[in-house]
Scaffold this active site. Structure first.
Site, PDB file in Angstrom:
ATOM      1  N   ASN A  69      18.567  -8.495  20.283  1.00 42.51           N
ATOM      2  CA  ASN A  69      17.758  -7.882  21.342  1.00 42.51           C
ATOM      3  C   ASN A  69      17.026  -6.665  20.795  1.00 42.51           C
ATOM      4  O   ASN A  69      17.502  -5.973  19.894  1.00 42.51           O
ATOM      5  CB  ASN A  69      18.629  -7.489  22.543  1.00 42.51           C
ATOM      6  CG  ASN A  69      19.118  -6.048  22.471  1.00 42.51           C
ATOM      7  OD1 ASN A  69      18.384  -5.112  22.787  1.00 42.51           O
ATOM      8  ND2 ASN A  69      20.362  -5.868  22.022  1.00 42.51           N
ATOM      9  N   CYS A 129      21.336   3.275  19.535  1.00 45.88           N
ATOM     10  CA  CYS A 129      20.386   2.213  19.884  1.00 45.88           C
ATOM     11  C   CYS A 129      19.489   1.922  18.682  1.00 45.88           C
ATOM     12  O   CYS A 129      18.775   2.818  18.213  1.00 45.88           O
ATOM     13  CB  CYS A 129      19.527   2.621  21.073  1.00 45.88           C
ATOM     14  SG  CYS A 129      18.272   1.379  21.425  1.00 45.88           S
ATOM     15  N   LYS A 164      28.960   6.695  21.801  1.00 52.22           N
ATOM     16  CA  LYS A 164      28.871   5.293  21.358  1.00 52.22           C
ATOM     17  C   LYS A 164      28.249   5.224  19.969  1.00 52.22           C
ATOM     18  O   LYS A 164      27.111   5.653  19.761  1.00 52.22           O
ATOM     19  CB  LYS A 164      28.042   4.492  22.374  1.00 52.22           C
ATOM     20  CG  LYS A 164      27.973   3.009  22.063  1.00 52.22           C
ATOM     21  CD  LYS A 164      27.417   2.246  23.259  1.00 52.22           C
ATOM     22  CE  LYS A 164      27.245   0.780  22.979  1.00 52.22           C
ATOM     23  NZ  LYS A 164      26.786   0.042  24.171  1.00 52.22           N
ATOM     24  N   GLY A 216      27.392 -10.494  19.992  1.00 56.33           N
ATOM     25  CA  GLY A 216      27.992 -11.816  20.187  1.00 56.33           C
ATOM     26  C   GLY A 216      29.129 -12.079  19.220  1.00 56.33           C
ATOM     27  O   GLY A 216      29.463 -11.244  18.356  1.00 56.33           O
TER      28      GLY A 216
HETATM   29  C1  SIN Z   1      18.206  -1.488  24.053  1.00 54.36           C
HETATM   30  O1  SIN Z   1      17.901  -1.198  25.227  1.00 54.36           O
HETATM   31  O2  SIN Z   1      17.359  -1.573  23.153  1.00 54.36           O
HETATM   32  C2  SIN Z   1      19.633  -1.743  23.708  1.00 54.36           C
HETATM   33  C3  SIN Z   1      20.421  -0.513  23.702  1.00 54.36           C
HETATM   34  C4  SIN Z   1      21.288  -0.361  22.510  1.00 54.36           C
HETATM   35  O3  SIN Z   1      21.447  -1.286  21.704  1.00 54.36           O
HETATM   36  O4  SIN Z   1      21.841   0.724  22.329  1.00 54.36           O
END
Ligand code: SIN
Length: 303
Positions: A69, A129, A164, A216
């Site tokens: 993503n 992120c 995180k 995943g």
């Molecule tokens: C995103 O919104 O790009 C994902 C957030 C993340 O991986 O920290």
């Protein structure tokens, strides 16, 4: 039935299972499937100071054992979250972890300050992120930046603060120690692994952002390794995540040292995944005559 309750930073969770930030929105879509009170907690979609529309599409792609993503932290902004989503979440009888992010240290601190005067239970600061150019990975891949942003957010709020962490680093334990020293009450890991796929017919990367975060089942062994190393490096609690699909995966991550477990991509293939995982954990503990899930935390016996 075994006791699944855990306590992290003084907050009681009825069980250790928490849908991870970004896969569960603000819970509204999942309420149609089961009461959110069955969950240990909910980590909300990462919220920034201002509304963000995120990256250009395509920003999601399937991979053989997971998903890439590059959403880019799409969210409606902290004021909207506090006014329109948080009040509903706080009625759900589950622990709410407000995940926050920002393009600068100041933005992260400002968002945390706004949350400080709400009833939210915990703040999860995303310094990992991989899909935004400022903040995000830039904070999470340098000990100095990680320490700086954690210290600023620590100053802005008295809420329990989870940081995180990114797996896209040489030594995750160095980053964990840096945020612990800067005042983090807990760490959560792992966020996604930076990846890329190419459509060989068009020669174009499958994501418009070229690269994105891999999540995943394929990343689960990396998560186990990093949770284990981090739990042995810091004194604060570790919340584990990364490719958890079953109750046995959650048990494994807790044996590696996690005090609770977030479930990410699995909810996209099965919205009931967190509930099934809770039931499967009960089954494992009962079958093995373990009365409390707390008794398995960090019990791995390395060779
Ligand atoms: C995103 O919104 O790009 C994902 C957030 C993340 O991986 O920290």
């Amino acid at each position: 039935m075994a006791d699944l309750s855990v306590n992290i930073c003084g907050i009681d969770f009825k069980n250790p299972i928490i849908p991870a930030s970004g896969v569960f929105g603000y819970g509204r879509e999942y309420e149609e499937f089961y009461p959110l009170s069955e969950l240990g907690g909910i980590a909300t979609k990462g919220t920034t100071g201002q509304k963000r529309t995120g990256n250009l599409s395509p920003r999601i792609a399937e991979t053989p054992a997971g998903m890439l993503n590059s959403v880019g932290l799409q969210n409606p902004g902290i004021d909207y979250f506090i006014q329109n989503e948080l009040p509903n979440l706080l009625t759900k009888d589950t622990v709410i972890l407000a995940n926050i992010a920002g393009a600068s240290v100041e933005e992260c601190a400002e968002v945390a300050k706004k949350l400080d005067s709400t009833e939210v239970h915990m703040i999860e600061l995303n310094i990992s992120c991989p899909n935004v150019k400022q903040g995000g990975a830039a904070f999470g891949t340098s000990c100095e930046m990680a320490e700086q942003v954690t210290a600023a957010v620590r100053k802005a709020t008295k809420k329990p603060l989870i940081v995180k962490l990114s797996p896209n680093v040489t030594s995750i334990t160095d980053i964990a120690k840096a945020v612990e020293a800067a005042g983090a009450d807990a760490v959560s890991l792992i966020n996604t692994l930076l990846g890329m796929r190419i459509d060989i017919r068009t020669k174009r990367p499958v994501l418009r952002n070229n690269v994105g975060g891999l999540s995943g089942a394929g990343i689960f062994p990396v998560a186990v390794r990093m949770v284990w190393q981090t739990a042995n490096a810091v004194k604060i609690p570790v919340i584990g995540m990364g490719g958890v699909n079953t109750g046995e995966d959650a048990i494994e991550l807790m044996m590696a040292g996690a005090s609770a477990v977030q479930v990410g991509m699995a909810v996209f293939t099965d919205p009931y995944a967190p509930i099934k995982i809770i039931h499967q954990m009960h089954d494992f503990l009962d079958e093995n005559h373990i009365s409390s899930v707390r008794d398995i935390i960090g019990t791995v016996q390395p060779w």
